[in-house]
Design a protein around this motif. Structure first.
Motif, short mmCIF file in Angstrom:
data_model
loop_
_atom_site.label_atom_id
_atom_site.label_comp_id
_atom_site.label_asym_id
_atom_site.label_seq_id
_atom_site.Cartn_x
_atom_site.Cartn_y
_atom_site.Cartn_z
N ASP A 31 0.82 -1.22 0.00
CA ASP A 31 0.00 0.00 0.00
C ASP A 31 0.85 1.26 0.00
N ALA A 32 2.08 1.14 0.49
CA ALA A 32 2.94 2.33 0.62
C ALA A 32 3.66 2.68 -0.69
N LEU A 33 3.18 2.13 -1.81
CA LEU A 33 3.72 2.49 -3.13
C LEU A 33 2.58 3.09 -3.95
N LYS A 34 2.86 4.25 -4.54
CA LYS A 34 1.81 4.95 -5.27
C LYS A 34 2.20 5.10 -6.74
N VAL A 35 1.29 4.70 -7.64
CA VAL A 35 1.55 4.87 -9.09
C VAL A 35 1.05 6.26 -9.48
N GLU A 36 1.93 7.08 -10.08
CA GLU A 36 1.55 8.45 -10.42
C GLU A 36 1.98 8.80 -11.84
N LEU A 37 1.14 9.58 -12.52
CA LEU A 37 1.49 10.02 -13.87
C LEU A 37 2.57 11.10 -13.77
N ILE A 38 3.67 10.90 -14.50
CA ILE A 38 4.75 11.90 -14.47
C ILE A 38 4.49 12.93 -15.57
N ASN A 39 4.43 12.48 -16.79
CA ASN A 39 3.94 13.31 -17.88
C ASN A 39 3.53 12.39 -19.03
N ARG A 40 2.99 12.98 -20.10
CA ARG A 40 2.44 12.12 -21.16
C ARG A 40 3.52 11.39 -21.93
N ARG A 41 4.73 11.96 -21.98
CA ARG A 41 5.80 11.30 -22.72
C ARG A 41 6.38 10.13 -21.91
N ILE A 42 6.68 10.39 -20.64
CA ILE A 42 7.30 9.36 -19.79
C ILE A 42 6.26 8.36 -19.29
N GLY A 43 5.04 8.82 -19.08
CA GLY A 43 4.00 7.94 -18.55
C GLY A 43 4.02 7.93 -17.03
N TYR A 44 3.81 6.75 -16.44
CA TYR A 44 3.69 6.65 -14.99
C TYR A 44 5.02 6.28 -14.34
N GLY A 45 5.07 6.54 -13.04
CA GLY A 45 6.21 6.12 -12.21
C GLY A 45 5.66 5.66 -10.88
N VAL A 46 6.50 5.07 -10.05
CA VAL A 46 6.03 4.57 -8.74
C VAL A 46 6.79 5.30 -7.63
N PHE A 47 6.04 5.79 -6.65
CA PHE A 47 6.62 6.58 -5.56
C PHE A 47 6.38 5.93 -4.20
N ALA A 48 7.37 6.05 -3.32
CA ALA A 48 7.24 5.51 -1.96
C ALA A 48 6.47 6.52 -1.12
N THR A 49 5.53 6.04 -0.32
CA THR A 49 4.80 6.98 0.55
C THR A 49 5.22 6.79 2.01
N GLN A 50 6.20 5.91 2.22
CA GLN A 50 6.79 5.74 3.55
C GLN A 50 8.28 5.46 3.37
N ASN A 51 9.04 5.54 4.45
CA ASN A 51 10.47 5.22 4.36
C ASN A 51 10.64 3.71 4.23
N PHE A 52 11.60 3.30 3.39
CA PHE A 52 11.94 1.87 3.28
C PHE A 52 13.42 1.72 3.59
N PRO A 53 13.78 0.93 4.62
CA PRO A 53 15.22 0.75 4.88
C PRO A 53 15.88 -0.10 3.79
N LYS A 54 17.20 0.08 3.66
CA LYS A 54 17.97 -0.70 2.68
C LYS A 54 17.66 -2.19 2.84
N GLY A 55 17.48 -2.88 1.75
CA GLY A 55 17.23 -4.32 1.78
C GLY A 55 15.76 -4.69 1.74
N SER A 56 14.87 -3.72 2.01
CA SER A 56 13.43 -4.04 2.07
C SER A 56 12.91 -4.58 0.75
N PHE A 57 11.96 -5.51 0.85
CA PHE A 57 11.23 -5.95 -0.34
C PHE A 57 10.28 -4.84 -0.72
N LEU A 58 10.18 -4.55 -2.03
CA LEU A 58 9.31 -3.45 -2.46
C LEU A 58 8.10 -3.94 -3.25
#
Ligand SMILES: C[S@@+](CC[C@H](N)C(=O)[O-])C[C@H]1O[C@@H](n2cnc3c(N)ncnc32)[C@H](O)[C@@H]1O
Length: 216
Positions: A31-58
């Motif tokens: 749930d802590a990953l959000k899909v967001e439109l960046i722009n029409r050329r690049i399309g979508y990207g995925v953003f973290a909505t919480q901190n993830f420590p090194k090694g975490s499964f995403l």
């Protein structure tokens, strides 16, 4: 995850590998990953909505498991030419995951070369019960708000060339403005030196009235 220990709730972290196996089997994305439109050329990207420590499964790169020949056929018929959701990997020969027909989050994560500060995760092959899965793990601490990016593993990707071109243009521009600035500075110093020298030359007054002596 929490576990009871000596009457208190103590935090007990399960290993990223076990977390990955659990999440993959559940068929859910974090749930802590959000899909967001960046722009029409690049399309979508995925953003973290919480901190993830090194090694975490995403997230898992979910899609249809197909053989490379089938992938090639599908690529030929693909209507949207600039984007591909095929991920090739080696496991008992070459395999491919086609994420075209899924809305799971893994397929929206963008590319970033290893070594770039924006690269923050890595794709790993996880085989559980003889079943291969592609899973992304954080390769450094990720802060809430950061975009997830991993290295697609291909050198000549068009957007990488664009970045290189921009860097090249910026360097050339910087160099030229620096050269112009340096020349201007030198000219200014030269002007001041000339002015100083001119000041040292006695002023040439017109001969004063009544003091003019003709040589004749
Ligand atoms: C697996 S998809 C990633 C999700 C895609 N942005 C989308 O909205 O469907 C790969 C495509 O995303 C775009 N892409 C990925 N990484 C990029 C980057 N670093 N810069 C620009 N575009 C990128 C390219 O169009 C690429 O073909």
């Amino acid at each position: 995850m929490a576990a009871y220990s000596r009457g208190k709730i103590a935090k007990q972290r399960i290993s990223p590998k076990r977390e990955a196996e659990f999440m993959c089997r559940s068929g859910l994305d974090c749930d802590a990953l959000k899909v967001e439109l960046i722009n029409r050329r690049i399309g979508y990207g995925v953003f973290a909505t919480q901190n993830f420590p090194k090694g975490s499964f995403l997230v898992e790169y979910v899609g249809e498991r197909i053989v490379p020949k089938e992938a090639e056929e599908r690529e030929k018929k693909r209507k949207i030419k600039h984007t591909s959701y095929m991920f090739y990997f080696k496991w008992n020969g070459l395999k491919c995951i086609d994420a075209t027909n899924t809305e799971r989050k893994g397929k929206y994560i963008k590319d970033e070369e290893v070594g770039s500060p924006l690269n923050n995760c890595v794709m790993r092959l996880l085989v559980t019960e003889n079943y291969p899965r592609l899973c992304l793990f954080a390769n450094r601490d990720i802060k809430a708000g950061e975009e997830l990016r991993y290295d697609y593993g291909e050198a000549n990707l068009p957007w990488r060339q664009i970045h290189l071109m921009i860097i090249h243009l910026m360097i050339t521009h910087l160099m030229s403005t620096r050269t112009v600035r340096r020349t201007m500075k030198k000219l200014l110093i030269l002007k001041q030196r000339v002015k100083k020298k001119l000041m040292m030359i006695p002023t040439l007054h017109p001969p004063m009235e009544g003091t003019f002596h003709s040589v004749d």
